[in-house]
Design an enzyme around this catalytic site. Structure first.
Site, PDB file in Angstrom:
ATOM      1  N   ARG A  77       0.760  -1.053  -0.015  1.00  0.00           N
ATOM      2  CA  ARG A  77      -0.168  -0.172   0.075  1.00  0.00           C
ATOM      3  C   ARG A  77       0.913   1.245  -0.022  1.00  0.00           C
ATOM      4  O   ARG A  77       1.961   1.162   0.462  1.00  0.00           O
ATOM      5  CB  ARG A  77      -0.952   0.025   1.206  1.00  0.00           C
ATOM      6  CG  ARG A  77      -2.167  -0.971   1.039  1.00  0.00           C
ATOM      7  CD  ARG A  77      -3.189  -0.621   2.121  1.00  0.00           C
ATOM      8  NE  ARG A  77      -2.521  -1.219   3.277  1.00  0.00           N
ATOM      9  CZ  ARG A  77      -2.136  -0.460   4.428  1.00  0.00           C
ATOM     10  NH1 ARG A  77      -2.146   0.836   4.325  1.00  0.00           N
ATOM     11  NH2 ARG A  77      -1.526  -0.822   5.298  1.00  0.00           N
ATOM     12  N   LYS A  83      -8.568  -2.404   1.540  1.00  0.00           N
ATOM     13  CA  LYS A  83      -8.229  -1.344   2.469  1.00  0.00           C
ATOM     14  C   LYS A  83      -9.085  -0.127   2.463  1.00  0.00           C
ATOM     15  O   LYS A  83      -9.384   0.487   3.433  1.00  0.00           O
ATOM     16  CB  LYS A  83      -6.905  -1.263   3.007  1.00  0.00           C
ATOM     17  CG  LYS A  83      -6.338  -2.445   3.717  1.00  0.00           C
ATOM     18  CD  LYS A  83      -6.978  -2.616   4.879  1.00  0.00           C
ATOM     19  CE  LYS A  83      -6.606  -3.656   6.189  1.00  0.00           C
ATOM     20  NZ  LYS A  83      -5.622  -4.813   6.041  1.00  0.00           N
ATOM     21  N   HIS A 110      -9.995  -3.224  13.092  1.00  0.00           N
ATOM     22  CA  HIS A 110      -8.913  -3.995  11.944  1.00  0.00           C
ATOM     23  C   HIS A 110      -8.551  -5.189  12.929  1.00  0.00           C
ATOM     24  O   HIS A 110      -7.625  -5.353  13.774  1.00  0.00           O
ATOM     25  CB  HIS A 110      -7.776  -3.027  12.007  1.00  0.00           C
ATOM     26  CG  HIS A 110      -6.830  -3.677  11.247  1.00  0.00           C
ATOM     27  ND1 HIS A 110      -5.535  -3.190  11.132  1.00  0.00           N
ATOM     28  CD2 HIS A 110      -7.054  -4.554   9.901  1.00  0.00           C
ATOM     29  CE1 HIS A 110      -4.954  -3.774  10.126  1.00  0.00           C
ATOM     30  NE2 HIS A 110      -5.594  -4.631   9.257  1.00  0.00           N
ATOM     31  N   SER A 147      -0.383  -4.950  10.350  1.00  0.00           N
ATOM     32  CA  SER A 147       0.004  -5.906   9.141  1.00  0.00           C
ATOM     33  C   SER A 147       1.130  -6.701   9.796  1.00  0.00           C
ATOM     34  O   SER A 147       2.238  -6.326  10.200  1.00  0.00           O
ATOM     35  CB  SER A 147       0.246  -5.084   7.912  1.00  0.00           C
ATOM     36  OG  SER A 147       0.717  -5.654   7.111  1.00  0.00           O
ATOM     37  N   LYS A 205      -2.908 -11.653  12.696  1.00  0.00           N
ATOM     38  CA  LYS A 205      -4.164 -11.835  12.523  1.00  0.00           C
ATOM     39  C   LYS A 205      -4.795 -12.753  11.718  1.00  0.00           C
ATOM     40  O   LYS A 205      -5.374 -13.735  12.110  1.00  0.00           O
ATOM     41  CB  LYS A 205      -4.947 -10.375  11.879  1.00  0.00           C
ATOM     42  CG  LYS A 205      -4.886  -8.971  12.861  1.00  0.00           C
ATOM     43  CD  LYS A 205      -5.332  -7.870  12.232  1.00  0.00           C
ATOM     44  CE  LYS A 205      -4.849  -7.741  10.721  1.00  0.00           C
ATOM     45  NZ  LYS A 205      -3.526  -7.182  10.765  1.00  0.00           N
ATOM     46  N   THR A 206      -4.324 -12.864  10.500  1.00  0.00           N
ATOM     47  CA  THR A 206      -4.854 -13.956   9.532  1.00  0.00           C
ATOM     48  C   THR A 206      -4.248 -15.321  10.155  1.00  0.00           C
ATOM     49  O   THR A 206      -5.124 -16.486  10.316  1.00  0.00           O
ATOM     50  CB  THR A 206      -4.244 -13.658   8.136  1.00  0.00           C
ATOM     51  OG1 THR A 206      -4.735 -12.432   7.873  1.00  0.00           O
ATOM     52  CG2 THR A 206      -4.571 -14.689   6.984  1.00  0.00           C
ATOM     53  N   ASP A 238      -9.696 -10.221   8.919  1.00  0.00           N
ATOM     54  CA  ASP A 238      -8.809  -8.763   8.782  1.00  0.00           C
ATOM     55  C   ASP A 238      -9.833  -7.507   9.178  1.00  0.00           C
ATOM     56  O   ASP A 238      -9.478  -6.734   9.972  1.00  0.00           O
ATOM     57  CB  ASP A 238      -8.505  -8.732   7.607  1.00  0.00           C
ATOM     58  CG  ASP A 238      -7.388  -7.559   7.448  1.00  0.00           C
ATOM     59  OD1 ASP A 238      -6.501  -7.351   8.310  1.00  0.00           O
ATOM     60  OD2 ASP A 238      -7.608  -6.444   6.900  1.00  0.00           O
ATOM     61  N   ARG A 294       1.287 -12.520  -1.298  1.00  0.00           N
ATOM     62  CA  ARG A 294       0.021 -12.551  -0.714  1.00  0.00           C
ATOM     63  C   ARG A 294      -0.865 -13.464  -1.339  1.00  0.00           C
ATOM     64  O   ARG A 294      -0.708 -13.846  -2.598  1.00  0.00           O
ATOM     65  CB  ARG A 294      -0.521 -11.399  -0.655  1.00  0.00           C
ATOM     66  CG  ARG A 294      -0.053 -10.221   0.170  1.00  0.00           C
ATOM     67  CD  ARG A 294      -0.699 -10.343   1.486  1.00  0.00           C
ATOM     68  NE  ARG A 294      -0.128  -9.147   2.114  1.00  0.00           N
ATOM     69  CZ  ARG A 294      -0.847  -8.820   3.355  1.00  0.00           C
ATOM     70  NH1 ARG A 294      -1.916  -9.157   3.798  1.00  0.00           N
ATOM     71  NH2 ARG A 294      -0.252  -7.909   3.967  1.00  0.00           N
TER      72      ARG A 294
END
Ligand code: ADP
Ligand code: PEP
Ligand code: CA
Ligand code: MN
Length: 666
Positions: free
Chosen positions: A184, A329, A348, A366, A370-371, A385, A450
Site C-alpha cells: 500500500r 483497505k 481492524h 500488518s 491476525k490472519t 482482517d 500474498r
C-alpha cells in the site's frame, strides 16, 4: 506392433512391398475395403455438428441466465434504451452511469461480453446519440465491453490471455504481478475535505486522512474514467460488504485487470444470481485505473500515485498503483466512517469462534498475526482482517482472506496452505518455470507476497460470517525490541491504553519503502484506515467490552531473548499454545505477577510453553541491555501518547484517568 509392410490385410492402406530401403515407404490405398471393417471410421453415426465452429458451440452450455442475452449475443447500451429494459440492460445502464464523464454528460456505450467474441455484436443496431455531433469525442463514438461479475474460470482466461505475468501454479492458483507497487501507499492516500468531513473526520498530526478538495478529486476521477473508457473492455464487480444483513453495503468495482476483478471477487461478499439480478445502484463505487498514473501537476499530488476517497460522492479513485490491497483497505476506510454513524464499531481485527460459541478478536497491524492466528483448525473462522461489532454481535465485512505467504509452510499453516488452489490469487510469488511449484521463501519480487482466497476455502469457516459478542479481545504486537512479554492479561484501562497506542514493529513489505522492522504506533491498530478520531473508536470498544465482560490480552508475536537482530521471533507453535490457553479459559485462572514499568500481568505458567520465555528478562542474556531497551520502548510509548492526553474517552472521566495511568511508569 506397427510394422513397415502390409501386415494388416483388412486395413485401408499398406506400405508398398517394393519400398526401397533408403526411401520413404510409399503409401497405397487399397481399393474396395469394406467400411464396416476399417478402424478409422469416418462414416459412424452422425453427431450434431457439421463444422468445427458448430462443434465448439456445443461445448458451452448457456448458464442459467442472470441476464438473458439478446439475439445476436450482445446487449448494447445506447442513449435511447429499449422500452422494457431487461435486467442486463438495466445493469449496463447503471454501469454507463457510473462511467459517465462529468463534463460530457453522457455515459459510454457499453456492450456486455468479451470483445474477441463480439463478431455477433457488430450486428446489433446502434441507436444514434442525441448529443450534437460537434460535442461527440472519439471516446463517445466507441463501445466499451463490460465484463460483469465474471466467474473465476473466465477471469483466469482473461488474465492468462491478456495480462503478462499471469500463470497457473501447480496447485491451481492464479499467480500474478501487481506491478511496480507491491504494497500500500499510505502517503498517497487523499480524502476530500468538505464542510461535513472537515468537522467529522480526524485531520492533522497522526491522522491518515490527507486532505484534497472536491475539484481535485473530480480532476482525478475524470482522468480515471477517461482512461477506463478508452479501453476495449473493463471489468465490473457488483458485490457486498458486511455479513450483517441489516448493515450490508453494495459496492461496485470498475477495473482494467482480470487480476483486480478476481481479487475483489474473492475478498468481497459474492452475491447470489438472484441478488445480482436485483442489485440496483451501488452504495459505493471504486474506479481502479491503477495502470495509469495521476498527473503530478495536479494540486495535492506529490507522486504519480493517488488513492482518493470522496465520502459525499461515495466514490474512490485509484491512479498509479495496481496493488490490489488498496481496494480492500480503501473500502475498509469507508466502513470506518459509515459504521460508527450507525453505532457499530469497525475493527481492524481477525475473528474466530470456538465450539462453545466463544468469540475472540485479534487486533494487530500488518504482519502481527491476525490472519495466521484467526485461522485455527480447532475453531470456526469468522474472518481474518475486518469486522463490525454491533449490538447483535460480530460480523465480517469481507468474503475472503488475504494471507501473507512469505515463508509459508504446510506444517505451520496447513489451512492457509490448502486454500491456495484454483480460484486463489497469488500475488508476486516466485515459482519454478516448469513445474509451477511456488517457492514461498523467495523474496525476489517482494517480501509482501500474498494469497487472496474466498473464506469458504478455509474448511472450518463460519458461513454466514457472523457470531455472538466477543469474550476475548487479543491485542497482537510484533515487538521488535523483544521486551514485551509473549502474553499478558490486561485490565480495561490497559486494553484501552494499548488499543489507542497501537504499537508494533512494522514488518517489511505491506507498506512501500519499509525494508526492516521498525517500531511504530498506529492508533486502534489500524490508523491507516480509521476516519474518525481514535478516541471515538476506543470509547465504543470500552463500552462494548464492559457491557459484555470481555477480557483484554496483549500478545507479543515478535522477538524474545533480545531485539531484532540479536534475539529470535517467538515460535508460532508457542504463540498458538498461548492463544489456546486464552480460548480455553485456563489463562483466566492462572497465577500472575506484575512487571515493572509497563505493569503487565504475566502468567507464571502456560501449558506447552517454556516458562523461561514468559518473563522477557529471563530470556535475555544481557540484563542491562534488557533494562535499557525496556526504558527506551517505554519512552516511545509515552511520547506517542502525548497527543491523546487531552482527549476524553467516552463520557466517563474516571476511565480517561485510568487509561492515562495505564501507560508505563518510570
Ligand atoms: N509467533 C508468531 N505469531 C504469529 N505469526 C508469526 C509468528 N512467527 C512468525 N509468524 C509469521 O508472521 C506472519 C503474520 O502475518 P499475518 O498473520 O498475515 O498478519 P496480519 O494478518 O496481522 O497482517 C505470518 O507470515 C506468520 O507465519
Ligand atoms: C492488506 C493489508 O492487511 P494486513 O497486512 O493487515 O493483512 C494491508 O495492511 O495492506
Ligand atoms: Ca493491515
Ligand atoms: Mn492479514
Amino acid at each position: 506392433m506397427a510394422g513397415n509392410g502390409n501386415e494388416n490385410a483388412d486395413g485401408d492402406f499398406s506400405f508398398s512391398a517394393a519400398a526401397a530401403r533408403d526411401a520413404l515407404p510409399r503409401i497405397t490405398t487399397e481399393k474396395g475395403a469394406k467400411s464396416a471393417d476399417v478402424c478409422h471410421d469416418d462414416t459412424a453415426p452422425r453427431v450434431n455438428f457439421q463444422t468445427i465452429d458448430e462443434l465448439h458451440s456445443l461445448q458451452k452450455k448457456r448458464s442459467a441466465p442472470t441476464t438473458p442475452l439478446k439475439e445476436g449475443g450482445g446487449v448494447v447500451m445506447g442513449t435511447s434504451g429499449p422500452t422494457t429494459p431487461s435486467s442486463g440492460e438495466t445493469m449496463l445502464q447503471s454501469v454507463s452511469a457510473s462511467l459517465a464523464s462529468l463534463t460530457r454528460e453522457t455515459g459510454p456505450k457499453l456492450i456486455r461480453g468479451d470483445p474477441t467474441s463480439a463478431a455477433k455484436v457488430a450486428h446489433v443496431p446502434h441507436t444514434p446519440t442525441s448529443v450534437p455531433a460537434a460535442d461527440v469525442s472519439d471516446s463517445g463514438l466507441k463501445f466499451t465491453h463490460i465484463l460483469h461479475n465474471l466467474s473465476p474460470a473466465e477471469l483466469y482466461e482473461q488474465a492468462i490471455k491478456y495480462e503478462k505475468g499471469s500463470f497457473v501454479t501447480s496447485t491451481g492458483a492464479l499467480a500474478t504481478l501487481s506491478g511496480a507497487k507491491t504494497g500500500r501507499s499510505p502517503k498517497d492516500k487523499r480524502v476530500v475535505k468538505d464542510e461535513t468531513t472537515a468537522s467529522e473526520l480526524w485531520w492533522g498530526k497522526g491522522s491518515p486522512n490527507i486532505e484534497m478538495d472536491e475539484q481535485t478529486f473530480l480532476v482525478n476521477r475524470e482522468r480515471a474514467v477517461d482512461y477506463l473508457n478508452s479501453l476495449d473492455k473493463v471489468f465490473v464487480n457488483d458485490q457486498y460488504l458486511n455479513w450483517d444483513p441489516e448493515n450490508r453495503i453494495k459496492v461496485r468495482i470498475v477495473s482494467a485487470r482480470a487480476y483486480h476483478s478476481l481479487f475483489m471477487h474473492n475478498m468481497c461478499i459474492r452475491p447470489t444470481p438472484e441478488e445480482l439480478e436485483n442489485f440496483g445502484t451501488p452504495d459505493f463505487t471504486i474506479y481502479n485505473a491503477g495502470k495509469f498514473p495521476c498527473n503530478r501537476y495536479t494540486h495535492y499530488m506529490t507522486s504519480s500515485t493517488s488513492v482518493d476517497i470522496n465520502l459525499e460522492r461515495r466514490e474512490m479513485v485509484i491512479l498509479g498503483t495496481q496493488y490490489a490491497g488498496e481496494m480492500k483497505k480503501g473500502l475498509f476506510g469507508v466502513m470506518h466512517y459509515l459504521m460508527p454513524k450507525r453505532k457499530i464499531l469497525s475493527l481492524h481485527s481477525g475473528c474466530n469462534m470456538g465450539k462453545e460459541g466463544d468469540v475472540a478478536l485479534f487486533f494487530g497491524l500488518s504482519g502481527t498475526g491476525k490472519t495466521t492466528l484467526s485461522t485455527d483448525h480447532n475453531r470456526y473462522l469468522i474472518g481474518d482482517d475486518e469486522h463490525c461489532w454491533s449490538d447483535a454481535g460480530v460480523s465480517n465485512i469481507e468474503g475472503g482472506c488475504y494471507a501473507k505467504c512469505i515463508d509459508l509452510s504446510r506444517e505451520k499453516e496447513p489451512d492457509i496452505w490448502n486454500a491456495i488452489k484454483f480460484g486463489t490469487v497469488l500475488e508476486n510469488v516466485v515459482f519454478d518455470e516448469h513445474t509451477r511449484e511456488v517457492d514461498y521463501n523467495d523474496k525476489s519480487v517482494t517480501e509482501n507476497t500474498r494469497a487472496a482466497y474466498p473464506i469458504e476455502y478455509i474448511p472450518n469457516s463460519k458461513i454466514p460470517c457472523v457470531g455472538p459478542h466477543p469474550k476475548n479481545v487479543i491485542l497482537l504486537a510484533c515487538d521488535a525490541f523483544g521486551v514485551l512479554p509473549p502474553i499478558s492479561k490486561l485490565d480495561l484501562a490497559q486494553t484501552m491504553y494499548h488499543f489507542i497506542s497501537g504499537y508494533t514493529a512494522l514488518v517489511a513489505g505491506t507498506e512501500e519503502g519499509v525494508k526492516e522492522p521498525r517500531a511504530t504506533f498506529s492508533a486502534c491498530f489500524g490508523a491507516a484506515f480509521i476516519m474518525l478520531h481514535p478516541t471515538k473508536y476506543a470509547a465504543m470498544l470500552a463500552e462494548k467490552m464492559q457491557a459484555q465482560g470481555a477480557t483484554g490480552w496483549l500478545v507479543n508475536t515478535g522477538w524474545s531473548g533480545g531485539s531484532y537482530g540479536a534475539g529470535s521471533r517467538i515460535k508460532l507453535a508457542y504463540t498458538r499454545k498461548i492463544i489456546d490457553a486464552i480460548h480455553s479459559g485456563s489463562l483466566l485462572n492462572a497465577t500472575y505477577h506484575k512487571t515493572e514499568i509497563f505493569g503487565l500481568e504475566i502468567p507464571n505458567e502456560v501449558e506447552g510453553v517454556p516458562s523461561e520465555i514468559l518473563e522477557p528478562m529471563n530470556a535475555w542474556e544481557d540484563k542491562e541491555a534488557y533494562k535499557d531497551t525496556l526504558l527506551k520502548l517505554a519512552g516511545l510509548f509515552r511520547n506517542n501518547f502525548e497527543t491523546f492526553t487531552s482527549h476524553k474517552i467516552g463520557d466517563d472521566g474516571k476511565l480517561t484517568e485510568e487509561i492515562l495511568a495505564a501507560g508505563p511508569n518510570f
